[in-house]
Design an enzyme around this catalytic site. Structure first.
Site, mmCIF file in Angstrom:
data_model
loop_
_atom_site.group_PDB
_atom_site.id
_atom_site.type_symbol
_atom_site.label_atom_id
_atom_site.label_comp_id
_atom_site.label_asym_id
_atom_site.label_seq_id
_atom_site.Cartn_x
_atom_site.Cartn_y
_atom_site.Cartn_z
ATOM 1 N N HIS A 1 -24.021 22.386 -8.928
ATOM 2 C CA HIS A 1 -24.516 22.270 -10.307
ATOM 3 C C HIS A 1 -25.631 21.217 -10.357
ATOM 4 O O HIS A 1 -25.455 20.086 -9.910
ATOM 5 C CB HIS A 1 -23.389 21.910 -11.280
ATOM 6 C CG HIS A 1 -23.836 22.036 -12.702
ATOM 7 N ND1 HIS A 1 -23.772 23.224 -13.396
ATOM 8 C CD2 HIS A 1 -24.413 21.139 -13.534
ATOM 9 C CE1 HIS A 1 -24.288 23.044 -14.597
ATOM 10 N NE2 HIS A 1 -24.685 21.795 -14.712
ATOM 11 N N ALA A 2 -26.783 21.586 -10.911
ATOM 12 C CA ALA A 2 -27.972 20.723 -10.865
ATOM 13 C C ALA A 2 -27.726 19.389 -11.575
ATOM 14 O O ALA A 2 -27.089 19.338 -12.628
ATOM 15 C CB ALA A 2 -29.144 21.443 -11.514
ATOM 16 N N HIS B 1 -36.127 20.485 -16.183
ATOM 17 C CA HIS B 1 -35.022 19.824 -16.895
ATOM 18 C C HIS B 1 -34.572 18.575 -16.129
ATOM 19 O O HIS B 1 -34.458 17.487 -16.694
ATOM 20 C CB HIS B 1 -33.851 20.810 -17.047
ATOM 21 C CG HIS B 1 -32.625 20.200 -17.650
ATOM 22 N ND1 HIS B 1 -32.350 20.253 -18.994
ATOM 23 C CD2 HIS B 1 -31.614 19.479 -17.102
ATOM 24 C CE1 HIS B 1 -31.222 19.610 -19.245
ATOM 25 N NE2 HIS B 1 -30.749 19.130 -18.103
ATOM 26 N N GLU B 2 -34.332 18.752 -14.844
ATOM 27 C CA GLU B 2 -33.821 17.622 -14.044
ATOM 28 C C GLU B 2 -34.871 16.515 -13.922
ATOM 29 O O GLU B 2 -34.554 15.332 -14.012
ATOM 30 C CB GLU B 2 -33.376 18.101 -12.659
ATOM 31 C CG GLU B 2 -32.213 19.090 -12.685
ATOM 32 C CD GLU B 2 -31.019 18.607 -13.484
ATOM 33 O OE1 GLU B 2 -30.830 17.378 -13.598
ATOM 34 O OE2 GLU B 2 -30.276 19.448 -14.012
ATOM 35 N N HIS C 1 -34.857 14.113 -16.748
ATOM 36 C CA HIS C 1 -33.878 13.013 -16.636
ATOM 37 C C HIS C 1 -34.464 11.884 -15.788
ATOM 38 O O HIS C 1 -34.367 10.718 -16.145
ATOM 39 C CB HIS C 1 -32.598 13.509 -15.956
ATOM 40 C CG HIS C 1 -31.722 14.377 -16.802
ATOM 41 N ND1 HIS C 1 -31.250 13.992 -18.023
ATOM 42 C CD2 HIS C 1 -31.191 15.614 -16.576
ATOM 43 C CE1 HIS C 1 -30.462 14.958 -18.520
ATOM 44 N NE2 HIS C 1 -30.423 15.951 -17.656
ATOM 45 N N GLU D 1 -31.011 15.106 -22.455
ATOM 46 C CA GLU D 1 -31.062 16.522 -22.074
ATOM 47 C C GLU D 1 -32.331 17.216 -22.557
ATOM 48 O O GLU D 1 -32.708 18.259 -22.024
ATOM 49 C CB GLU D 1 -29.830 17.246 -22.630
ATOM 50 C CG GLU D 1 -28.505 16.734 -22.094
ATOM 51 C CD GLU D 1 -28.419 16.759 -20.574
ATOM 52 O OE1 GLU D 1 -29.101 17.582 -19.936
ATOM 53 O OE2 GLU D 1 -27.671 15.922 -20.021
ATOM 54 N N HIS E 1 -18.763 21.759 -16.778
ATOM 55 C CA HIS E 1 -18.615 20.528 -17.564
ATOM 56 C C HIS E 1 -17.184 20.237 -18.004
ATOM 57 O O HIS E 1 -16.905 19.133 -18.453
ATOM 58 C CB HIS E 1 -19.549 20.582 -18.776
ATOM 59 C CG HIS E 1 -20.985 20.810 -18.391
ATOM 60 N ND1 HIS E 1 -21.436 22.006 -17.870
ATOM 61 C CD2 HIS E 1 -22.060 19.992 -18.408
ATOM 62 C CE1 HIS E 1 -22.731 21.914 -17.604
ATOM 63 N NE2 HIS E 1 -23.137 20.709 -17.918
ATOM 64 N N TYR F 1 -26.024 19.145 -25.245
ATOM 65 C CA TYR F 1 -26.925 20.282 -25.015
ATOM 66 C C TYR F 1 -27.239 21.001 -26.313
ATOM 67 O O TYR F 1 -28.354 21.468 -26.516
ATOM 68 C CB TYR F 1 -26.320 21.252 -23.996
ATOM 69 C CG TYR F 1 -26.004 20.589 -22.672
ATOM 70 C CD1 TYR F 1 -27.025 20.202 -21.809
ATOM 71 C CD2 TYR F 1 -24.693 20.320 -22.292
ATOM 72 C CE1 TYR F 1 -26.743 19.577 -20.597
ATOM 73 C CE2 TYR F 1 -24.401 19.706 -21.083
ATOM 74 C CZ TYR F 1 -25.430 19.335 -20.247
ATOM 75 O OH TYR F 1 -25.145 18.718 -19.055
HETATM 76 O O1 X8Z Z 1 -25.776 21.256 -17.084
HETATM 77 C C1 X8Z Z 1 -26.943 21.441 -17.373
HETATM 78 C C2 X8Z Z 1 -28.043 20.804 -16.528
HETATM 79 C C3 X8Z Z 1 -27.640 19.514 -15.952
HETATM 80 S S1 X8Z Z 1 -27.458 18.242 -17.141
HETATM 81 C C4 X8Z Z 1 -28.409 21.749 -15.405
HETATM 82 N N1 X8Z Z 1 -27.271 22.242 -18.413
HETATM 83 C C5 X8Z Z 1 -26.251 22.899 -19.221
HETATM 84 C C6 X8Z Z 1 -25.507 23.949 -18.425
HETATM 85 O O2 X8Z Z 1 -25.969 24.338 -17.343
HETATM 86 O O3 X8Z Z 1 -24.465 24.418 -18.879
HETATM 87 C C7 X8Z Z 1 -28.608 22.535 -18.881
HETATM 88 C C8 X8Z Z 1 -28.438 23.552 -19.965
HETATM 89 C C9 X8Z Z 1 -26.995 23.521 -20.368
HETATM 90 ZN ZN ZN Z 2 -29.314 17.685 -17.937
#
Ligand code: X8Z
Ligand code: ZN
Length: 616
Positions: free
Chosen positions: A357-358, A387-388, A391, A415, A515, A525
């Protein structure tokens, strides 16, 4: 990264500051506090508070780098031993954070200068999963947390004799148009999470105990206390924002459902009611642009497929990140440090388990910034790279702040930074990069906007329901036996989706979303998806842009970059409305920018949906 502090990444060489400014008195204070945490409750002074905070920040700075480096190694190399190390370091960090949070009680009744009061509040409410201070509780939570993370990160499911990980199963969800195949991959990934259920329920119990010890009713109240207003007011704010954007989602849902019905037929996707969750191109039905080709307007003008173009032009993951850096450079930001390139993980290694997960990290809280991604060459990850990086640039911009202020103005800001930049990846920008030869004409606008809405509008109810579920779990409104049912009740209520088939009795589908086992709050988000359009509109106004918002790119605009940086540098040092005002001129989160951005599409969708029975 995952951290004890909301949204914060890691630590900083704030040691320098501590060493400068009277190390001895800080050490003496530390000693006194340890010996008798509640001493002199009634006699504490502002100077005591100042000394306490200086000492707290010094300890946190040191601990943050230590636990951050262990967490980095663990996420890049998941083994029995790195889990062991992380569980131990995580427990120690939690104990430190909880001790400091409890110590703020000594200063509760004191009239403090605003910056000190702010730091006290951050100390008290900023722990994501607080342990109670009784013996063994922090160890138990850290062990549960490591186990949940590992189960998620190493999960696989076998299809036709081949063991597939989440990246591979996700690729099936994004590209297959075979309902049976989709259902298999979708259900297969959810066989990974039932084993998490008991750990999760226990974690909720212990973390709630921790939240109560710190004076909160439960962990929900604690999470909602990080927005510079009382928790109940923040919850009402969220409802207000959802009320603003819900009509957009309803139109999009209605349109997409009818296109999927045409594609798959009544037996797979009925023309009325909820949408089948596995038909939307994404493992969690959270962003839908992978099914753009299925729902594209017939009369859409010429468009382009960014995934195809990136591949045709021989882009690598590394080149995608360099391209992202180039955008930030064009706004006047310094290039990424050499160490970013040496230390980041940009593609998935095939010989070991990593957390795919990024994420973006700041290991020393100064400039040891990195990303960790299993990047694939496609349009989705091109956005994720921006996105990354958002941060990372934010982290570096606020590195002059005191430790407790080295964070986003709130977590939604963090975010939104990179996504705001991503909104400037317009056809004109792609032409400037040499990725397309010609900018599609205005006839393509509906298609371009629809593609964008499939990610940005489709996400909104998902962004909201994840923490609605957690809020009710933490409040004790849902018992462990009902966790999964409550999850699907919210999925249906907000997103209008249903699982492709009945769920097994032991299913724990929330655990199949990063998450939840990762304990990363998700409201951020939802807020980000609203605010990134506020940033975009403000930036385009600053740039004097007069065309449609979705055609505006701030690429190469150093003046906008300078004003954006001014907000980023503030970090968490001021209440978030001040930061928002610094860049956008408004002090409120507001859905009218996202509504304005999609207005032409909404007109189109309302037209298309005419005569349909929308809703579910
Ligand atoms: O988790 C993330 C990022 C890392 S903070 C990749 N996002 C959420 C997800 O993937 O569920 C970005 C969009 C929503
Ligand atoms: Zn993020």
């Amino acid at each position: 990264m995952k951290s004890l502090w909301l949204g914060s990444a890691a630590l900083g060489c704030l040691m320098l500051a501590a060493c400068d400014s009277g190390e001895n008195s800080i050490l003496a204070e530390r000693q006194q506090v340890r010996e008798n945490p509640s001493a002199n409750h009634s006699e504490v002074t502002v100077e005591d508070a100042r000394a306490f905070l200086a000492d707290a920040e010094a300890q946190l700075t040191e601990n943050s780098e230590y636990v951050g480096r262990i967490a980095w190694i663990n996420a890049n190399f998941i083994t029995y031993d790195t889990n062991w190390l992380l569980a131990r370091a995580g427990s120690e960090s939690t104990q430190l954070a909880v001790r400091l949070a409890n110590e703020t009680k000594r200063f509760e009744d004191l009239d403090l200068p605003e910056d000190l009061r702010r730091k006290m509040n951050i100390l008290r409410s900023g722990i994501t999963i607080p342990a109670p201070s009784r013996e063994g509780a922090a160890d138990e939570l850290a062990e549960i947390s490591t186990r949940l993370d590992t189960t998620y990160a190493t999960g696989t499911y076998e299809i036709n004799g081949e063991s597939l990980d989440l990246v591979q199963l996700g690729n099936i969800m994004g590209t297959s148009r075979n309902p049976q195949e989709l259902q298999t991959a979708w259900e297969g990934w959810r066989t990974v999470s039932p084993v998490m259920a008991d750990d999760y329920a226990r974690m909720v119990e212990v973390a709630n105990e921790g939240a109560r010890e710190l004076g909160f009713a439960n962990l929900t109240e604690m999470w909602l206390s990080n927005y510079d207003m009382p928790a109940d007011e923040m919850e009402a704010e969220v409802e207000r924002l959802w009320g603003q954007v819900e009509p957009l989602y309803k139109e999009l849902h209605c349109y997409v459902r009818s296109q999927l019905n045409e594609e798959y037929g009544d037996a797979v996707q009925p023309a009325t009611g909820p949408i089948r969750a596995d038909l939307l191109g994404n493992m969690w039905a959270q962003q839908w642009s992978n099914v753009y080709d299925l729902v594209a307007p017939g009369e859409a003008g010429p468009s382009y497929d960014l995934t195809q173009i990136l591949n045709e032009q021989g882009y690598t993951a590394h080149r995608m990140v360099e391209t992202g850096e180039g955008f930030f450079s064009s706004l006047g930001f310094e290039p990424l440090p050499e160490t970013f390139w040496e230390r980041s993980l940009i593609t998935q290694p095939q010989d070991r388990n990593v957390v795919c997960h990024a994420s973006a990290w700041d290991l020393d809280n100064v400039d040891d910034i990195r990303i960790k991604m299993c990047t694939q060459v496609n349009a989705e990850d091109f956005q994720t790279v921006h996105h990354e990086l958002g941060h990372n640039y934010y982290q570096r911009a606020y590195n002059q702040q005191d430790f407790l202020f080295r964070n986003g103005a709130h977590d939604g800001f963090h975010e939104a930074i990179g996504d705001f930049i991503g909104l400037s990846i317009t056809p004109e920008y792609l032409r400037q990069l040499g990725l397309i030869d010609e900018v599609p004409s205005a006839e393509a606008d509906t298609g371009l906007l629809l593609n964008q809405a499939l990610d940005k509008i489709a996400f909104l109810p998902f962004g909201l329901m994840v923490d609605k579920w957690r809020w009710s779990v933490f409040r004790g409104d849902v018992a462990p036996a009902d966790y999964n049912q409550a999850w699907w009740d919210l999925r249906t209520q907000y997103q209008g989706i249903v699982p492709p088939g009945p769920r097994p009795a032991d299913a724990f589908d929330p655990g199949a979303k990063y998450h939840i086992p990762g304990n990363t709050p998700y409201l951020r988000y939802f807020l980000s998806f609203v605010m990134q359009f506020q940033f975009h509109k403000a930036a385009c106004d600053m740039a004097g842009w007069e065309g449609p918002l979705h055609r505006c790119s701030i690429y190469d605009n150093e003046e906008v970059g300078r004003r954006f940086n001014a907000m980023l540098e503030m970090g968490a040092s001021q209440p978030w409305p001040d930061a928002l005002e610094a860049f956008t001129g408004t002090r409120e989160m507001d859905g009218s920018a996202i509504i304005a951005y999609f207005q032409p599409l909404m007109t189109y969708l309302e037209d298309e949906n005419e005569g349909q029975e929308c809703g579910w």
